[in-house]
Design a protein around this motif. Structure first.
Motif, short mmCIF file in Angstrom:
data_model
loop_
_atom_site.label_atom_id
_atom_site.label_comp_id
_atom_site.label_asym_id
_atom_site.label_seq_id
_atom_site.Cartn_x
_atom_site.Cartn_y
_atom_site.Cartn_z
N VAL A 9 0.84 -1.21 0.00
CA VAL A 9 0.00 0.00 0.00
C VAL A 9 0.87 1.26 0.00
O VAL A 9 0.62 2.21 -0.73
CB VAL A 9 -0.96 0.00 1.21
CG1 VAL A 9 -1.65 1.36 1.36
CG2 VAL A 9 -1.99 -1.11 1.07
N ILE A 10 1.91 1.24 0.85
CA ILE A 10 2.78 2.42 0.94
C ILE A 10 3.49 2.67 -0.38
O ILE A 10 3.59 3.80 -0.85
CB ILE A 10 3.80 2.25 2.09
CG1 ILE A 10 3.09 2.32 3.44
CG2 ILE A 10 4.89 3.31 2.01
CD1 ILE A 10 3.97 1.99 4.62
N GLN A 11 3.97 1.57 -1.02
CA GLN A 11 4.75 1.73 -2.25
C GLN A 11 3.89 2.07 -3.46
O GLN A 11 4.24 2.93 -4.27
CB GLN A 11 5.55 0.46 -2.54
CG GLN A 11 6.75 0.28 -1.62
CD GLN A 11 7.59 -0.91 -2.04
OE1 GLN A 11 7.08 -1.83 -2.68
NE2 GLN A 11 8.85 -0.91 -1.66
N HIS A 12 2.76 1.37 -3.59
CA HIS A 12 2.00 1.48 -4.84
C HIS A 12 0.73 2.32 -4.73
O HIS A 12 0.32 2.94 -5.71
CB HIS A 12 1.66 0.09 -5.35
CG HIS A 12 2.87 -0.74 -5.67
ND1 HIS A 12 3.61 -0.57 -6.82
CD2 HIS A 12 3.49 -1.72 -4.96
CE1 HIS A 12 4.63 -1.42 -6.83
NE2 HIS A 12 4.59 -2.14 -5.69
N VAL A 13 0.11 2.36 -3.57
CA VAL A 13 -1.12 3.14 -3.41
C VAL A 13 -0.80 4.55 -2.92
O VAL A 13 -1.28 5.54 -3.45
CB VAL A 13 -2.10 2.44 -2.44
CG1 VAL A 13 -3.36 3.28 -2.27
CG2 VAL A 13 -2.44 1.04 -2.95
N GLN A 14 0.04 4.63 -1.88
CA GLN A 14 0.38 5.93 -1.30
C GLN A 14 1.77 6.42 -1.72
O GLN A 14 2.27 7.41 -1.20
CB GLN A 14 0.33 5.86 0.23
CG GLN A 14 -1.02 5.44 0.78
CD GLN A 14 -0.99 5.24 2.29
OE1 GLN A 14 0.08 5.07 2.88
NE2 GLN A 14 -2.17 5.26 2.92
N GLY A 15 2.36 5.72 -2.69
CA GLY A 15 3.74 6.00 -3.07
C GLY A 15 3.99 7.44 -3.50
O GLY A 15 4.93 8.09 -3.04
N ASP A 16 3.11 7.96 -4.38
CA ASP A 16 3.31 9.33 -4.87
C ASP A 16 3.26 10.34 -3.73
O ASP A 16 4.03 11.31 -3.70
CB ASP A 16 2.23 9.68 -5.91
CG ASP A 16 2.42 8.90 -7.21
OD1 ASP A 16 3.55 8.40 -7.43
OD2 ASP A 16 1.46 8.79 -7.98
N TYR A 17 2.36 10.12 -2.77
CA TYR A 17 2.23 11.04 -1.65
C TYR A 17 3.49 11.06 -0.81
O TYR A 17 4.03 12.13 -0.50
CB TYR A 17 1.03 10.64 -0.78
CG TYR A 17 0.94 11.41 0.52
CD1 TYR A 17 0.47 12.72 0.55
CD2 TYR A 17 1.34 10.83 1.73
CE1 TYR A 17 0.41 13.44 1.73
CE2 TYR A 17 1.28 11.52 2.92
CZ TYR A 17 0.80 12.83 2.92
OH TYR A 17 0.73 13.52 4.11
N TRP A 18 3.99 9.85 -0.43
CA TRP A 18 5.17 9.80 0.45
C TRP A 18 6.44 10.24 -0.27
O TRP A 18 7.32 10.85 0.33
CB TRP A 18 5.34 8.38 1.02
CG TRP A 18 4.25 8.02 1.98
CD1 TRP A 18 3.29 7.07 1.84
CD2 TRP A 18 4.01 8.64 3.26
NE1 TRP A 18 2.45 7.04 2.91
CE2 TRP A 18 2.87 8.00 3.81
CE3 TRP A 18 4.62 9.65 3.98
CZ2 TRP A 18 2.36 8.35 5.05
CZ3 TRP A 18 4.11 10.00 5.21
CH2 TRP A 18 2.98 9.36 5.73
N ARG A 19 6.52 9.93 -1.60
CA ARG A 19 7.68 10.42 -2.34
C ARG A 19 7.66 11.95 -2.41
O ARG A 19 8.70 12.61 -2.33
CB ARG A 19 7.68 9.82 -3.75
CG ARG A 19 8.33 8.43 -3.81
CD ARG A 19 8.50 7.96 -5.26
NE ARG A 19 7.22 7.64 -5.86
CZ ARG A 19 6.64 6.43 -5.79
NH1 ARG A 19 7.25 5.44 -5.14
NH2 ARG A 19 5.48 6.20 -6.37
N GLY A 20 6.46 12.53 -2.58
CA GLY A 20 6.32 13.99 -2.58
C GLY A 20 6.73 14.57 -1.25
O GLY A 20 7.37 15.62 -1.18
#
Length: 684
Positions: free
Chosen positions: A14-25
């Motif tokens: 979930v962190i990598q693929h679902v919320q990935g863009d948010y956390w990378r931002g």
């Protein structure tokens, strides 16, 4: 344990693929940021094309000590060049010895600092030399040099019209034209992505810049030679009389263009500087205001200039107050209104206003409002003072307000408003709006043209106008201004001397304001000039004819002498040439210009052929110019070099007239070339 492991794997997914863009931002926001890239501010020019305010580049020199070229082969490039680089830096900059520079560079190399600060605020001339120093000449990737550009605003002529042109200040409010036209001059700010590295330093990320759009240029109405004449004349009198402050305004009669304006204030050290725009500050004008009084009386046909008024030996009681003339008048006291005006009689003007408007004072006030004395001039400068013209509803109106208004007290107007009124009389009754900017330009082409604006077609009837013109001329023949007259040309004007209140001390300190307002030559007015000087307490001379008048005369003499020398009208149109004038030319040369100056452009620029250039949507736009074989080349819009190249190669003899770029050609482009033909090209 199996379920717990699955839950962890699901969360990771979930962190990598679902919320990935948010956390990378979120991660990027902690390590990157955008900083503003200031656009190059536009230049302010005089009417004849001289720089009045411009930006010059300064550079912060940094070094990327992690650059590949500096680290290859165990730092061979750095080791081979550090000695010679240190010596060259010490000789050029002079702030450290060669040994100190060598130690500094070694420390930076050892730390692998990617954004090492070597020197701040390096001027362009030094930057040009530094970029060719050992190691730095290899370029950014091999030599590690990083140059960050920033601009500093300067006024090349320094004191000249300094307050009018204004200042572009980083941490304070701009003033003058720099403030009024800031939106045009400042351009559009760009952005640069910066990444945080070790030590908390941010370095640029290549390829992520949003380039700024440079500001536009302003072409003013100011003439540098006229400004110098005005500034010098005012300065000479200010120094001689140790005056507190003063202003001198020169306006072109037919257009309302302000050709020069000087504002000088005495500084604590006794020198003078353009510290305030005194031309826009309101105050009691004194006797120059009497022009408005006689216009009102004559316009209402209560009297003509030949009717009589009793000057009462310079002393007249009104209620509990007494009107005084500045000095007793010899000879008959019952004189014409014209002569009372010429002698600047306060009593004469006060009696006229009192006699004809005592029962209806607002009718007198209505005339002042018709002359726009209750309104700002609307000049393109911020900070114009608010005029005060009282009426019977005003809290401070009294039984003596009307007669005192008649000779320039209990009213507040600016010197520029006085100039606007006198200019209307000079311009046969047509009142022009004063202005300071002719046009706004981009890449040498006009994007906005400012035209003269008429405020009022006629300030009064033809009969009234003729009479007040004769009265103003009479001041210089048989009145208070006769000492200023000259046999070479005629002057029309009015002197003024006003006692100025000094705060709580009132009028006890005997501080006088000297003024002169007029135009020249009176038979064909070209310029209106107003001088207002506030003197020191108990000055050795304070009459308008003795202080402000000589400034006017010096300005008028020099301008008239220039006009006679040139053997042409005093009013002349000057061709403007800016630093960025676009010319049609060879594609390959335009390509090099675009690359060097990094100008925004659109269209097609090939390696060969000829193109026309113009500005379109804030970019330089190009169009191919077809040149048929055996036909006369079209060289309109080209510089002389390119035009000669094409025409002579086509077998034509060329006759050149003028300078600049080709305006017309005697044989149209595309015409068949005849034998032994001569073509005439006119440049402008």
């Amino acid at each position: 344990m199996a379920l717990f492991s699955v839950a962890i794997l699901v969360k990771v997914f979930v962190i990598q693929h679902v919320q990935g863009d948010y956390w990378r931002g979120m991660a990027d926001s902690l390590h990157t940021r955008y900083v503003a890239l200031d656009a190059d501010r536009g230049t302010i020019y005089s009417e004849e094309g001289r720089m009045l305010s411009t930006s010059i580049p300064y550079f912060d020199i940094r070094i990327d000590f992690a650059a590949d070229g500096l680290r290859d082969k165990n730092g061979k490039v750095f080791k081979d060049n550090v000695d010679s680089l240190s010596i060259r830096l010490a000789r050029l900059l002079g702030d450290r010895t060669a040994g100190e520079y060598k130690q500094l560079l070694r420390e930076g190399y050892k730390s692998k600092d990617r954004y090492f600060l070597l020197k701040r605020d390096v001027p362009f001339e030094q930057y040009q030399q530094i970029r060719n120093f050992p190691m730095f000449r290899l370029g950014k990737n091999k030599g590690g040099m990083i140059a960050e550009t920033k601009n500093k605003r300067i006024n090349p002529f320094k004191l000249l019209a300094n307050r009018t042109i204004g200042l572009a200040r980083e941490n304070a409010q701009n003033v003058g034209l720099e403030r009024t036209y800031n939106d045009y001059l400042k351009g559009v700010t760009g952005k640069r992505l910066m990444r945080r590295i070790a030590g908390g330093t941010f370095v640029p990320v290549e390829g992520y810049d949003i380039e700024p759009e440079n500001g536009r240029d302003i072409i003013t109405t100011i003439d540098v030679n006229m400004q110098d004449i005005v500034e010098t004349a005012l300065m000479n009198m200010m120094v001689d009389n140790e005056a507190e402050h003063g202003t001198c305004i020169l306006m072109e009669v037919k257009t309302g263009k302000v050709k020069a304006v000087a504002n000088l204030g005495r500084q604590p050290d006794g020198n003078y500087w353009e510290d305030m725009n005194y031309a826009l500050q309101v105050g009691e004008p004194g006797s120059t205001f009497k022009l408005a009084t006689v216009i009102a009386v004559l316009e209402d046909k209560y009297a003509t200039m030949n009717d009589l008024v009793d000057m009462e030996n310079g002393r007249w009681q009104v209620g509990r107050r007494t009107v005084f003339d500045s000095e007793p008048h010899k000879g008959p006291q019952n004189v014409s209104i014209k002569h009372a005006f010429e002698l600047s009689s306060n009593v004469g003007m006060a009696k006229l206003a009192y006699q004809y408007y005592y029962k209806k004072p607002n009718a007198f006030v209505a005339h002042l409002k018709k002359l726009k004395l209750d309104q700002n001039t609307g000049i393109d400068l911020v900070g114009e003072g608010r005029p005060v013209i009282k009426n019977t509803a005003s809290k401070t109106w009294s039984a003596t307000t009307l007669p005192w208004m008649a000779f320039g007290y209990e009213v507040l107007i600016s010197p520029l408003q006085t100039c606007m009124l006198y200019n209307a009389v000079a311009n046969n009754g047509k009142m022009m709006k004063p202005y300071l900017v002719n046009s706004i330009m981009e890449f040498g082409q006009v994007v906005k043209q400012v035209e003269p604006a008429v405020v009022m077609d006629s300030i009064c009837s033809k009969s009234t106008l003729t009479q007040v013109q004769r009265m103003l001329e009479g001041v210089m023949i048989s009145g208070t201004g006769k000492r200023l007259a000259t046999p070479y040309y005629t002057i029309a004007g009015k002197t003024g001397t006003a006692l100025v209140a000094n705060g709580s001390r009132g009028y006890a300190d005997k501080i006088y304001q000297s003024s002169f307002a007029g135009y020249f030559p009176a038979n064909d007015p070209q310029y209106t000039c107003v001088v207002v000087i506030k003197n020191k307490s108990r000055a050795k001379k304070f009459y308008g004819a003795s202080v402000a008048g000589p400034v006017f005369r010096e300005v008028a003499d020099k301008l008239y002498a220039i006009a006679v020398e040139k053997q042409k009208p005093m009013q002349s149109s000057v061709q403007i040439d800016t630093l960025l004038a676009l010319k049609n030319g060879k594609s390959s040369e335009w390509k090099e210009i675009l690359s060097t100056l990094q100008l925004p452009w659109q269209g097609t620029v090939a390696n060969s052929g000829w193109v026309s250039a113009k500005v379109n949507d804030r970019k330089v736009a190009f169009q191919t110019i077809a040149q048929a074989k055996g036909a006369v080349p079209n060289v309109t819009g080209m510089g002389l070099k390119d035009a000669l190249y094409l025409l002579e190669n086509a077998g034509l003899r060329v006759e050149v007239r003028g300078a600049g770029k080709v305006k017309t050609q005697s044989i149209p482009g595309g015409s068949k070339i005849g034998n032994d033909q001569t073509i005439v090209i006119e440049l402008s």
